[in-house]
Design a protein around this motif. Structure first.
Motif, PDB file in Angstrom:
ATOM      1  N   LEU A 339       0.808  -1.215   0.000  1.00 56.43           N
ATOM      2  CA  LEU A 339       0.000   0.000   0.000  1.00 56.43           C
ATOM      3  C   LEU A 339       0.847   1.272   0.000  1.00 56.43           C
ATOM      4  CD1 LEU A 339      -2.981  -0.683   2.437  1.00 56.43           C
ATOM      5  CD2 LEU A 339      -2.833  -1.044  -0.026  1.00 56.43           C
ATOM      6  N   LYS A 340       2.087   1.162   0.508  1.00 53.28           N
ATOM      7  CA  LYS A 340       3.015   2.303   0.568  1.00 53.28           C
ATOM      8  C   LYS A 340       2.446   3.463   1.382  1.00 53.28           C
ATOM      9  CE  LYS A 340       5.238   1.106  -3.813  1.00 53.28           C
ATOM     10  NZ  LYS A 340       6.390   0.450  -3.182  1.00 53.28           N
ATOM     11  N   ILE A 341       1.738   3.143   2.474  1.00 52.63           N
ATOM     12  CA  ILE A 341       1.241   4.208   3.339  1.00 52.63           C
ATOM     13  C   ILE A 341       2.238   4.551   4.445  1.00 52.63           C
ATOM     14  CG2 ILE A 341      -1.146   3.581   2.840  1.00 52.63           C
ATOM     15  CD1 ILE A 341      -1.399   2.505   5.656  1.00 52.63           C
ATOM     16  N   ILE A 342       3.312   3.741   4.554  1.00 53.18           N
ATOM     17  CA  ILE A 342       4.473   4.104   5.374  1.00 53.18           C
ATOM     18  C   ILE A 342       5.719   3.842   4.540  1.00 53.18           C
ATOM     19  CG2 ILE A 342       3.403   3.706   7.637  1.00 53.18           C
ATOM     20  CD1 ILE A 342       4.680   0.923   7.661  1.00 53.18           C
ATOM     21  N   GLU A 343       6.810   4.515   4.882  1.00 58.40           N
ATOM     22  CA  GLU A 343       8.051   4.344   4.129  1.00 58.40           C
ATOM     23  C   GLU A 343       8.964   3.318   4.783  1.00 58.40           C
ATOM     24  OE1 GLU A 343      10.004   8.020   3.365  1.00 58.40           O
ATOM     25  OE2 GLU A 343       8.363   8.823   2.143  1.00 58.40           O
ATOM     26  N   VAL A 344       8.967   3.279   6.108  1.00 59.87           N
ATOM     27  CA  VAL A 344       9.745   2.280   6.845  1.00 59.87           C
ATOM     28  C   VAL A 344       8.831   1.687   7.912  1.00 59.87           C
ATOM     29  CG1 VAL A 344      11.994   3.354   6.424  1.00 59.87           C
ATOM     30  CG2 VAL A 344      10.671   4.015   8.439  1.00 59.87           C
ATOM     31  N   PRO A 350       3.872   5.064  15.602  1.00 59.63           N
ATOM     32  CA  PRO A 350       3.340   6.413  15.840  1.00 59.63           C
ATOM     33  C   PRO A 350       2.107   6.727  14.992  1.00 59.63           C
ATOM     34  CG  PRO A 350       5.442   6.517  14.672  1.00 59.63           C
ATOM     35  CD  PRO A 350       5.272   5.119  15.134  1.00 59.63           C
ATOM     36  N   LEU A 351       2.050   6.164  13.772  1.00 63.07           N
ATOM     37  CA  LEU A 351       0.879   6.405  12.929  1.00 63.07           C
ATOM     38  C   LEU A 351      -0.363   5.776  13.557  1.00 63.07           C
ATOM     39  CD1 LEU A 351      -0.254   7.550  10.275  1.00 63.07           C
ATOM     40  CD2 LEU A 351       0.329   5.351   9.190  1.00 63.07           C
ATOM     41  N   ALA A 352      -0.246   4.541  14.018  1.00 66.81           N
ATOM     42  CA  ALA A 352      -1.377   3.851  14.647  1.00 66.81           C
ATOM     43  C   ALA A 352      -1.780   4.530  15.951  1.00 66.81           C
ATOM     44  CB  ALA A 352      -1.027   2.391  14.893  1.00 66.81           C
ATOM     45  N   ALA A 353      -0.799   4.933  16.738  1.00 74.43           N
ATOM     46  CA  ALA A 353      -1.083   5.548  18.040  1.00 74.43           C
ATOM     47  C   ALA A 353      -1.729   6.920  17.892  1.00 74.43           C
ATOM     48  CB  ALA A 353       0.202   5.659  18.851  1.00 74.43           C
ATOM     49  N   SER A 354      -1.572   7.542  16.711  1.00 77.43           N
ATOM     50  CA  SER A 354      -2.155   8.868  16.500  1.00 77.43           C
ATOM     51  C   SER A 354      -3.670   8.801  16.303  1.00 77.43           C
ATOM     52  CB  SER A 354      -1.514   9.553  15.293  1.00 77.43           C
ATOM     53  OG  SER A 354      -1.874   8.908  14.078  1.00 77.43           O
ATOM     54  N   ALA A 355      -4.208   7.589  16.090  1.00 78.47           N
ATOM     55  CA  ALA A 355      -5.662   7.406  15.966  1.00 78.47           C
ATOM     56  C   ALA A 355      -6.214   6.966  17.319  1.00 78.47           C
ATOM     57  CB  ALA A 355      -5.992   6.371  14.901  1.00 78.47           C
ATOM     58  N   THR A 391      -8.998   6.806   7.394  1.00 78.73           N
ATOM     59  CA  THR A 391      -7.713   7.322   6.929  1.00 78.73           C
ATOM     60  C   THR A 391      -6.641   6.249   7.101  1.00 78.73           C
ATOM     61  OG1 THR A 391      -6.962   8.149   9.081  1.00 78.73           O
ATOM     62  CG2 THR A 391      -8.406   9.599   7.768  1.00 78.73           C
ATOM     63  N   ARG A 392      -5.454   6.561   6.627  1.00 77.37           N
ATOM     64  CA  ARG A 392      -4.350   5.599   6.767  1.00 77.37           C
ATOM     65  C   ARG A 392      -4.016   5.349   8.236  1.00 77.37           C
ATOM     66  NH1 ARG A 392       1.326   7.595   6.247  1.00 77.37           N
ATOM     67  NH2 ARG A 392       1.384   9.699   7.089  1.00 77.37           N
ATOM     68  N   ARG A 393      -4.304   6.317   9.118  1.00 73.65           N
ATOM     69  CA  ARG A 393      -4.078   6.105  10.550  1.00 73.65           C
ATOM     70  C   ARG A 393      -4.953   4.967  11.069  1.00 73.65           C
ATOM     71  NH1 ARG A 393      -5.548  10.708  14.007  1.00 73.65           N
ATOM     72  NH2 ARG A 393      -7.331  10.815  12.601  1.00 73.65           N
ATOM     73  N   HIS A 394      -6.224   4.948  10.635  1.00 74.62           N
ATOM     74  CA  HIS A 394      -7.134   3.897  11.085  1.00 74.62           C
ATOM     75  C   HIS A 394      -6.701   2.526  10.566  1.00 74.62           C
ATOM     76  CE1 HIS A 394      -9.837   7.542  11.191  1.00 74.62           C
ATOM     77  NE2 HIS A 394      -9.911   7.100  12.436  1.00 74.62           N
ATOM     78  N   ILE A 395      -6.255   2.493   9.312  1.00 74.67           N
ATOM     79  CA  ILE A 395      -5.824   1.210   8.738  1.00 74.67           C
ATOM     80  C   ILE A 395      -4.566   0.722   9.436  1.00 74.67           C
ATOM     81  CG2 ILE A 395      -4.947   0.115   6.636  1.00 74.67           C
ATOM     82  CD1 ILE A 395      -6.907   1.890   5.075  1.00 74.67           C
ATOM     83  N   ALA A 398      -5.598  -0.660  12.708  1.00 75.24           N
ATOM     84  CA  ALA A 398      -6.302  -1.940  12.539  1.00 75.24           C
ATOM     85  C   ALA A 398      -5.335  -3.071  12.257  1.00 75.24           C
ATOM     86  CB  ALA A 398      -7.334  -1.825  11.420  1.00 75.24           C
ATOM     87  N   VAL A 399      -4.264  -2.790  11.510  1.00 78.36           N
ATOM     88  CA  VAL A 399      -3.255  -3.825  11.229  1.00 78.36           C
ATOM     89  C   VAL A 399      -2.573  -4.262  12.520  1.00 78.36           C
ATOM     90  CG1 VAL A 399      -1.003  -4.215  10.148  1.00 78.36           C
ATOM     91  CG2 VAL A 399      -2.872  -3.225   8.816  1.00 78.36           C
ATOM     92  N   LEU A 400      -2.156  -3.306  13.358  1.00 79.45           N
ATOM     93  CA  LEU A 400      -1.504  -3.685  14.617  1.00 79.45           C
ATOM     94  C   LEU A 400      -2.477  -4.387  15.558  1.00 79.45           C
ATOM     95  CD1 LEU A 400       0.899  -0.716  15.494  1.00 79.45           C
ATOM     96  CD2 LEU A 400       1.384  -2.857  14.302  1.00 79.45           C
ATOM     97  N   GLU A 401      -3.706  -3.889  15.619  1.00 80.73           N
ATOM     98  CA  GLU A 401      -4.681  -4.544  16.500  1.00 80.73           C
ATOM     99  C   GLU A 401      -4.957  -5.975  16.057  1.00 80.73           C
ATOM    100  OE1 GLU A 401      -8.244  -2.313  17.128  1.00 80.73           O
ATOM    101  OE2 GLU A 401      -7.218  -0.706  18.227  1.00 80.73           O
ATOM    102  N   SER A 402      -4.925  -6.237  14.757  1.00 82.33           N
ATOM    103  CA  SER A 402      -5.188  -7.596  14.273  1.00 82.33           C
ATOM    104  C   SER A 402      -4.181  -8.590  14.833  1.00 82.33           C
ATOM    105  CB  SER A 402      -5.173  -7.633  12.744  1.00 82.33           C
ATOM    106  OG  SER A 402      -3.857  -7.551  12.218  1.00 82.33           O
ATOM    107  N   ILE A 403      -2.955  -8.152  15.028  1.00 81.85           N
ATOM    108  CA  ILE A 403      -1.924  -9.033  15.600  1.00 81.85           C
ATOM    109  C   ILE A 403      -2.333  -9.452  17.010  1.00 81.85           C
ATOM    110  CG2 ILE A 403       0.490  -9.166  16.312  1.00 81.85           C
ATOM    111  CD1 ILE A 403       1.121  -7.114  14.085  1.00 81.85           C
TER     112      ILE A 403
END
Length: 527
Positions: A339-344, A350-355, A391-395, A398-403
């Motif tokens: 998806l390329k919504i993060i670079e590394v 931090p992106l997930a925690a911002s939501a 937004t990409r923050r929510h996705i 959701a990816v981290l929560e799925s783990i």
């Protein structure tokens, strides 16, 4: 050699790369080196590695770790090996040339063979191996190779081809030409340990030996191609490094190879999970939860696997219940590369925690089916609950929560199978550094999460197994004293919220199950 001056060399051959580490007597990583290898995707659902590249990377990282540390090779007391499990290699023992690429544990090409086993031999496979038939395991991969590589079955019958999981491939190459192996005449020691053998779907975990009936029903696999099963910590040692390896890497010193275990078993050993009921979860490409269940195998009613944890002597083993989750960290890589919504990858926390929450979005990472406790090879991934406000923050969240949700699925099954209360989960692997994920893991399970100071528990486990074999560590208690706590994550979520979120997760999973079977043409399956 004074034990305090000595070191154990570990070769940790994983799914995406190979690590070499030097471990001291007090359980610290003195030095390490790492190198990635190529991932090969010939068709949808197929995953392969080049075995020769894997061996080249082993040599590379061992050379690098010795040069970086400036260690005199005479200080290396023994070598331990740990590895990606189930990945299957067949090669010519006269030349060392693979007959085909390594077929990786993630590979799904053997779905038809698995369907046959589930329809006709489910009880046999489960009762003898503790496993649920799935393309994950080595047996159907060997079957496919024998049937699809021209002339391979004939060469196998003539002793011109041998099989091994990656531990076997690495040990065979390490000991090649030493003239002091358990199976002289094959070039190197053609061995595996009980823990790796128990992941092939060909191994009787009660008798700790290959099972002739399973060999017959899984494609008439010739027993002659199989490695010799040995304890994970072998006092007799599997062999010694051969002349080429010794001269290139160890200044001519021949070093004993004495320990081996599959990576997940090694991680539980490195987490000193020696007591019944101890649980660890490794956060890597996938997630793998293991619970020590003692010296008697328990057959799971909750779709978990019963597997060999480790063995310190011939004919005896300690067992574990395992929940294998195929895609967790790989989903973060997909956010980065697909998806390329993060670079590394480090950007995801931090992106997930911002939501504040996922906004009702759930992500089911069934890229290659779902493992425990669902075992649906036809499940496929989905993102559900998307609205115009997503937004990409929510996705990312959701990816981290799925783990964490997938880990809870397995823990629920473990509790049901054993009746044991789980007081803590010991964690390791790259994503265990993610504080947001570890806190959500504690919250959604209601169980404390314990993170150790030394994360490389897989390498530690392999080191301990090799060191115990030669007396470098004198007992399990001496090993246990090395474990140190970094941080405890305690549950803070109220029970009502926890259960409401989990119900949403279970509903999302139901929509992912069996999807590839509904549209088989999209995934290369015949109607």
């Amino acid at each position: 050699m004074n034990r305090g001056d000595g070191l154990i060399l570990v070769i940790d051959q994983g799914t995406t790369g190979t690590r070499a580490a030097l471990v001291s007597h007090n359980g610290l990583i003195v030095s390490y080196a790492y190198s990635e290898h190529t991932q090969i995707y010939p068709k949808p659902g197929w995953v392969e590695h080049n075995p020769l590249e894997i061996w080249e990377k082993v040599m590379l990282v061992v050379k690098e770790v010795i040069e970086k540390s400036k260690v005199d090779p005479r200080r290396i007391a023994a070598i331990g090996v740990t590895n990606q499990r189930e990945t299957t290699v067949i090669w010519d023992p006269r030349t060392g040339q693979p007959a085909y690429n390594a077929v990786v544990w993630q590979d799904r090409r053997t779905a038809p063979q698995v369907d046959y086993l589930r329809s006709n031999h489910m009880d046999l496979v489960r009762s003898r191996t503790g496993l649920i038939p799935d393309p994950y395991f080595s047996g159907t991969k060997v079957w496919w190779l024998l049937d699809n590589v021209p002339g391979l079955r004939e060469r196998a019958v003539r002793d011109e081809s041998i099989f091994g999981t990656v531990d076997t491939w690495v040990i065979w190459n390490l000991t090649r030409g030493s003239g002091d192996t358990l199976t002289p005449g094959l070039g190197g020691a053609h061995v595996t340990d009980y823990s790796n053998a128990s992941r092939t779907m060909l191994f009787n975990i009660h008798r700790l030996d290959w099972d002739d009936e399973l060999l017959e029903v899984e494609g008439k696999i010739p027993r002659v191609i199989l490695p010799l099963p040995r304890p994970s910590s072998d006092r007799d040692c599997y062999g010694y490094t051969g002349p080429e390896v010794s001269n290139k890497l160890f200044s001519g010193v021949s070093i004993p190879v004495c320990g081996a275990a599959g990576d997940q078993q090694a991680a539980l050993f490195g987490q000193v999970g020696f007591e019944v009921g101890e649980v660890k979860s490794t956060y890597g490409t996938g997630n793998f939860l293991l619970m020590n269940i003692g010296d008697r195998p328990i057959m799971s009613r909750g779709n978990l696997l019963t597997t060999v944890f480790y063995s310190l002597e011939r004919g005896r083993a300690t067992y574990a219940l395992e929940g294998s989750i195929f895609v967790t960290g790989a989903a973060v890589q997909w956010l980065r590369d697909g998806l390329k919504i993060i670079e590394v990858s480090d950007e995801v926390e931090p992106l997930a925690a911002s939501a504040e929450d996922t906004g009702g979005v759930y992500f089911v990472p069934a890229f290659v089916g779902l493992g425990a406790p669902y075992w649906d090879q036809y499940a496929r991934g989905l993102i559900i609950g998307i609205t115009r406000g997503t937004t990409r923050r929510h996705i990312a969240r959701a990816v981290l929560e799925s783990i964490a949700y997938l880990n809870r699925d397995v823990l629920e099954a473990m509790i049901s199978d054993t009746g044991l209360r789980i007081p803590r989960i010991k964690v390791d692997g790259g994503a265990a550094r993610d504080n947001f994920l570890m806190q959500f893991q504690a919250d959604i399970t209601g169980v404390e999460v314990w993170r150790p100071k030394v994360f490389e528990t897989t390498s530690l486990g392999a080191a301990y197994l090799a060191g115990l074999a030669i007396g470098f560590w004198g007992s399990l208690d001496e090993v246990r004293a090395n474990w140190a706590l970094d941080r405890v994550f305690k549950p803070t979520m109220d029970p009502e919220t926890r259960e409401r979120l989990y119900r949403g997760w279970k509903a999302a999973v139901q929509r992912a199950l069996g999807w590839a079977k509904e549209v088989p043409w999209a995934y290369g399956y015949e109607q």
